[in-house]
Each structure stands twice: as C-alpha cells, then as structure tokens.
Design an enzyme around this catalytic site. Sequence first.
Site, mmCIF file in Angstrom:
data_model
loop_
_atom_site.group_PDB
_atom_site.id
_atom_site.type_symbol
_atom_site.label_atom_id
_atom_site.label_comp_id
_atom_site.label_asym_id
_atom_site.label_seq_id
_atom_site.Cartn_x
_atom_site.Cartn_y
_atom_site.Cartn_z
ATOM 1 N N ARG A 169 0.878 -1.185 0.000
ATOM 2 C CA ARG A 169 0.000 0.000 0.000
ATOM 3 C C ARG A 169 0.904 1.220 0.000
ATOM 4 O O ARG A 169 1.695 1.418 0.936
ATOM 5 C CB ARG A 169 -0.924 -0.006 1.219
ATOM 6 N N HIS A 189 -7.040 1.134 -6.754
ATOM 7 C CA HIS A 189 -7.309 0.230 -5.621
ATOM 8 C C HIS A 189 -7.895 -1.072 -6.188
ATOM 9 O O HIS A 189 -9.076 -1.385 -6.014
ATOM 10 C CB HIS A 189 -8.272 0.896 -4.638
ATOM 11 N N GLN A 217 -9.820 -3.679 -3.957
ATOM 12 C CA GLN A 217 -11.160 -3.213 -3.606
ATOM 13 C C GLN A 217 -12.125 -3.480 -4.764
ATOM 14 O O GLN A 217 -13.238 -3.986 -4.560
ATOM 15 C CB GLN A 217 -11.115 -1.716 -3.295
ATOM 16 N N ASP A 275 -17.062 7.444 -1.784
ATOM 17 C CA ASP A 275 -15.819 7.255 -1.024
ATOM 18 C C ASP A 275 -15.492 8.608 -0.384
ATOM 19 O O ASP A 275 -16.101 9.636 -0.731
ATOM 20 C CB ASP A 275 -14.703 6.804 -1.992
ATOM 21 N N CYS A 285 -16.352 1.838 -0.045
ATOM 22 C CA CYS A 285 -15.208 0.951 0.213
ATOM 23 C C CYS A 285 -14.876 0.897 1.702
ATOM 24 O O CYS A 285 -14.230 -0.036 2.151
ATOM 25 C CB CYS A 285 -14.011 1.406 -0.593
ATOM 26 N N ARG A 324 -13.578 -8.695 0.399
ATOM 27 C CA ARG A 324 -12.142 -8.413 0.315
ATOM 28 C C ARG A 324 -11.351 -9.684 0.620
ATOM 29 O O ARG A 324 -10.367 -10.002 -0.039
ATOM 30 C CB ARG A 324 -11.738 -7.309 1.307
HETATM 31 N N1 CP Z 1 -11.350 -0.234 1.845
HETATM 32 C C1 CP Z 1 -10.111 -0.307 2.335
HETATM 33 O O1 CP Z 1 -9.136 -0.472 1.602
HETATM 34 O O2 CP Z 1 -10.024 -0.212 3.692
HETATM 35 P P1 CP Z 1 -8.686 -0.026 4.510
HETATM 36 O O3 CP Z 1 -8.128 1.331 4.174
HETATM 37 O O4 CP Z 1 -9.096 -0.146 5.947
HETATM 38 O O5 CP Z 1 -7.719 -1.100 4.127
HETATM 39 N N1 NVA Z 2 -9.782 6.817 -1.603
HETATM 40 C C1 NVA Z 2 -9.486 6.331 -0.271
HETATM 41 C C2 NVA Z 2 -9.759 4.869 -0.179
HETATM 42 C C3 NVA Z 2 -9.552 4.279 1.181
HETATM 43 C C4 NVA Z 2 -9.788 2.802 1.214
HETATM 44 C C5 NVA Z 2 -8.046 6.649 0.079
HETATM 45 O O1 NVA Z 2 -7.184 6.480 -0.791
HETATM 46 O O2 NVA Z 2 -7.788 7.068 1.185
#
Ligand code: CP
Ligand code: NVA
Length: 322
Positions: free
Chosen positions: A113, A140, A143, A235, A275, A303
């Site tokens: 990440r 993502h 997701q 989101d 999400c 997930r």
């Molecule tokens: N939706 C999602 O990716 O959640 P987290 O940021 O908690 O991993």
């Molecule tokens: N768009 C959000 C998604 C979190 C799962 C972010 O990147 O923070």
Amino acid sequence: MTRTPASTALKPRTIDAGNLRSDLDLSKAELNAVLDLAASVKQRPAEHRKALEGKYVSLLFEKPSLRTRLTFELAAKQLGADSVLSTGAIGGREPIKDVARNLERWTHCIVARTFAQDTVDSLAEWAKIPVVNALSDMYHPCQALADMQTLKERWGELPGHKLAFVGDGNNVAHSLLLDCARLGADVAVVTPPGFEPDESIVRMANEFAAESKSKVTVTNDCPEGLRGADAIYTDVWASMGQEQEWNERARLFAAYQLNADLYSMVRPNALVMHCLPAHRDEEVTDEILELPSSVIFDQAENRLHAQKALLLMLMAGSGGKP
Ligand code: CP
Ligand code: NVA
C-alpha cells in the site's frame, strides 16, 4: 468402500503479468477467473486451506489500513501461508530496488500500500516474486475485485446494470471504471468540477466499454450521472495524503453528498456501496449507509475471498514470474 468425491474446487490459473500493479494487469479472462475462484473460495474455503503451505507474504504499508491489511493477513493464514508486516515509507531508508531484492529472498509475494504508483511499479520491476497493489494514489484494484464480486452476487452478470460513483474521481473510482467497463456494466463517475478521474483512465475505460458494449459517463451533473443506476457508490472526499485539503473539499463536494436527495435520483432500492472507512454525514449520510439496500459489509467481507483467489492465482504456481 466410500469413494472420495472428486474435488469441486476450481483450479487456480495463473496471471500472465505475474503481478497486480493495477487493474490493467488482469485480462478480461483473468478478471473473470479471479471472480469465479473468489466465489468458489467463499463457498468452500476448506478446499484451499493448505494451498500455500510454507509460503510467506510481505505486507508493506505506507498508509493506514483496517480491511486490506487484516484481510490479506487472514487470506494468507487461511490458505496455509503466513505474512510479515512492515509499515512506514517504502524506499525511505534504502532504494526500492534493494527493498524488493531483500523481500524476494525471504517471502513469496509482496502486497504494498503506497502513495506513489511508481513505488508499486518499481517493486514489481525489481522483485522476482509477485507484487500486489493494496492501494496506491492511482488505483485500488483489490477493492474493485471485491466490489465486482459483490455486484455479481446481487446481479448475476454485470451487463445490463449501471453503477454510479459520486464524489472524488480517485483511486477507487479509477479501479471501478476499469473493472465495470471491462465486465460490461455501465459506469458513471459524478464529481465536482476539477475532481474528475484521470483522463488516461477514462480513455481506457471507454476502450473497454466499446468492446463490451457498455457505457462510460463522466459528468459534474448529478441527475445526468445517477439516472438509471442500480448501484450508487461513494468514497471519502479527501483520500489518505490529502487530509490538509479537507476543509476546502468539504465546501466543493457538499452538493455531491450521498443523501436522500441524491438517492432519489437512482433506481428504487439501488445498492448502496462504499469501500470504507466511511465518514458518516460527510460524503454519505448515516441514513443512506444503513438502508437495507446497503452492501457495504458484503464488500468488506468479499475483500477476504477475492484476495484469497488472487493470492492463489499469483502464488500457487510460478505466477508468471521466473
Ligand atoms: N477499503 C479499504 O481499503 O479499507 P482499509 O483502508 O481499511 O484497508
Ligand atoms: N480513496 C481512499 C480509499 C480508502 C480505502 C483513500 O485512498 O484514502
């Protein structure tokens, strides 16, 4: 003598790219294969419980996470593998190419990440093991896999249905655009002016939609984008790394809050998607998130299943890597 029934488990095929740097690393056939395997893994988890025995997954997290981190940890464990975690900047103490060549000596897959998409791409360039994008500023894909699984559970196939995303044209919107268009769902992204999805992603989504005979809409106009939608998705307005923009964004995004007014613009009982984490009464009202048509926890559950399928496809064989 009792005969052991032949296994009903789908055999995981491999992913040619050997990585999931973005949604684009999966061909349409591979995307469908991950989703079929995810459904099978969800129904019959025991059939895969030793599939990755003796293997390890490196989890590298530059940003916070609840769902992604825990579901990858659980996915690894439920497949007989295990995981190790490192948090903090990737490439802060040493070059990314060195990080990659350490991890490949100890573990069998990297799940990262990151802020920059380049970080995921560099890890994949240098590591001889599969690399999975667990969210970058641009995509993502994990997701979106869980979201496509959730939609297939509700709708069967995706063609003939429409998903509308309202809010920021961000990483989640990008991955949804690519996967919906690939699978033949109509997809609309409705944003305030200046927050549209990346042009190159919209162009690719349009190419996929032309092949699958679906429609991509990008608009600043809520009634136009939301009309006819069978699912409405939102989101956060400020993604991780953009927190300092929150006040300004809250003002610009106010008319795009997913509330009863916006919900009246989609089909009756349209699925409500997010999400998570959700900021209740900011991008979405508590009332809408709690509707019976909300599938946010199905998305979260999936997930796990989608990522188990992904790890099986990337790690069970050579995974397309040397
Ligand atoms: N939706 C999602 O990716 O959640 P987290 O940021 O908690 O991993
Ligand atoms: N768009 C959000 C998604 C979190 C799962 C972010 O990147 O923070």
